[in-house]
Scaffold this motif. Structure first.
Motif, short mmCIF file in Angstrom:
data_model
loop_
_atom_site.label_atom_id
_atom_site.label_comp_id
_atom_site.label_asym_id
_atom_site.label_seq_id
_atom_site.Cartn_x
_atom_site.Cartn_y
_atom_site.Cartn_z
N SER A 7 -6.34 8.05 -2.38
CA SER A 7 -6.01 6.76 -3.19
C SER A 7 -6.74 6.75 -4.34
N HIS A 42 -6.67 -2.12 -3.30
CA HIS A 42 -7.56 -1.46 -4.41
C HIS A 42 -7.06 -1.92 -5.77
N ASN A 74 -5.67 9.58 -6.94
CA ASN A 74 -4.49 9.12 -7.45
C ASN A 74 -4.75 7.96 -8.59
N VAL A 76 -8.71 -0.29 0.20
CA VAL A 76 -9.61 0.73 -0.66
C VAL A 76 -10.46 -0.02 -1.70
N SER A 125 -4.20 -1.83 1.56
CA SER A 125 -5.00 -0.48 1.48
C SER A 125 -4.97 -0.15 -0.07
N ALA A 126 -4.04 0.83 -0.59
CA ALA A 126 -4.25 1.00 -1.93
C ALA A 126 -3.75 0.00 -2.80
N HIS A 130 -11.43 6.37 0.73
CA HIS A 130 -10.16 7.10 0.83
C HIS A 130 -9.65 7.91 -0.35
N GLY A 144 -1.28 4.46 -0.76
CA GLY A 144 -1.86 5.67 -1.23
C GLY A 144 -1.66 5.84 -2.76
N TYR A 145 -1.06 4.92 -3.36
CA TYR A 145 -0.63 5.22 -4.73
C TYR A 145 0.47 6.38 -4.76
N GLY A 187 0.77 -1.16 0.03
CA GLY A 187 -0.10 -0.06 -0.07
C GLY A 187 0.87 1.34 0.14
#
Length: 281
Positions: free
Chosen positions: A171, A124, A174, A159, A120-121, A168, A51-52, A49
């Motif tokens: 993410s 996704h 982004n 995400v 997290s991201a 979120h 958040g990108y 992860g």
């Protein structure tokens, strides 16, 4: 233990859309051939992860080592980050799964038991591959879309949704370059089909960064489409907790949680129940 780095853009002769570094996949394997009979192993592709915006170190090698210990051949993908957005990340994820499946014989991997895990991201991105493996950016490169579908996924505090009430947004923005149409398109609870990859999900009920409703909505969509899944919601715990252990936190950290750390054993048990286990050649 051996490491090998594969430049997926170069291997598939795809133009690199930006600076060097993305599209690099690191393969981690153990070599016990002098003492143990060769084995065919399941594979695990790891999407950390961040958040990108960055790739979390605590969600890379520590995860790979634990899955290797469980009999998997592990891979880690360095995917594209902000300011680069869709389709770069999904293309890279698809190339990674395709590469592993193409080289299953050479790597002693079971081509029908290739899984992916995302945090997290990264969850996704992993969930996007599980539900959108037939996206136009994938089929343009690989018309045989099933070759890019993971056989199972593990989604860790993922995400999922672009609904502002639970998203979120960092993410989502982004990945989608703040494009409203792409945000709707890659709200993953709307993309589940009967062909989506079976999923193991875990989250904490009080996650302040990525609300647990992301996993709950994804599970509800899986229920509706009758796709196999397992969901674990722990009653407390911080976002980004990875292994929840002193492997990824300082020894006195409040983020160490032995109870939540059971997610890994539960995920491995679930995968083994679906046939993800090594076997002697």
């Amino acid at each position: 233990m051996t490491y090998e780095t594969v430049d997926l853009y170069r291997y598939y002769n795809v133009t690199l859309p930006h600076s060097e570094g993305a599209g690099m996949m690191i393969s981690c394997s153990s070599d016990l051939r002098r003492e143990v009979k060769p084995k065919i192993r399941p594979a695990m592709l790891i999407f950390p992860g961040g958040g990108y915006e960055f790739l979390s170190e605590r969600e890379k090698e520590p995860i790979a080592l634990r899955f290797m210990a469980a009999g998997f051949h592990a891979f880690m993908l360095s995917y594209s980050l902000k300011p680069f957005s869709y389709p770069a990340q999904l293309t890279e994820a698809a190339m990674a799964i395709r590469y592993i499946r193409e080289h299953a014989d050479m790597l002693h991997i079971d081509p029908e038991h290739i899984a992916a895990i995302g945090f997290s991201a990264g969850g996704h991105l992993c969930g996007t591959l599980a539900t959108c493996f037939d996206d136009e950016c994938v089929t343009k490169l690989f018309p045989e879309k099933e070759a890019c579908r993971p056989d199972a996924v593990v989604l860790s505090y993922p995400v999922i949704s672009s609904d502002p009430a639970i998203a979120h947004m960092g993410s989502i923005d982004n990945f989608c370059a703040k494009d409203p149409a792409l945000k709707r398109r890659f709200s993953l609870e709307t993309r589940v089909t009967e062909r989506s990859s079976p999923a193991f999900l875990w989250h904490t009920a009080n996650d302040d960064d990525v609300p647990v409703q992301n996993s709950l909505r994804f599970a509800a969509a899986y229920t509706e489409k009758k796709v196999p899944y397992e969901l674990h919601v722990f009653d407390h715990g911080v976002h980004g907790s990875s292994l929840c252990s002193d492997e990824v936190y300082d020894e006195n950290s409040a983020n160490i949680d032995p109870h939540n750390a059971h997610w890994l054993d539960l995920a491995i048990e679930w995968l083994r129940g679906r046939g993800f286990r090594p076997r002697t050649i």
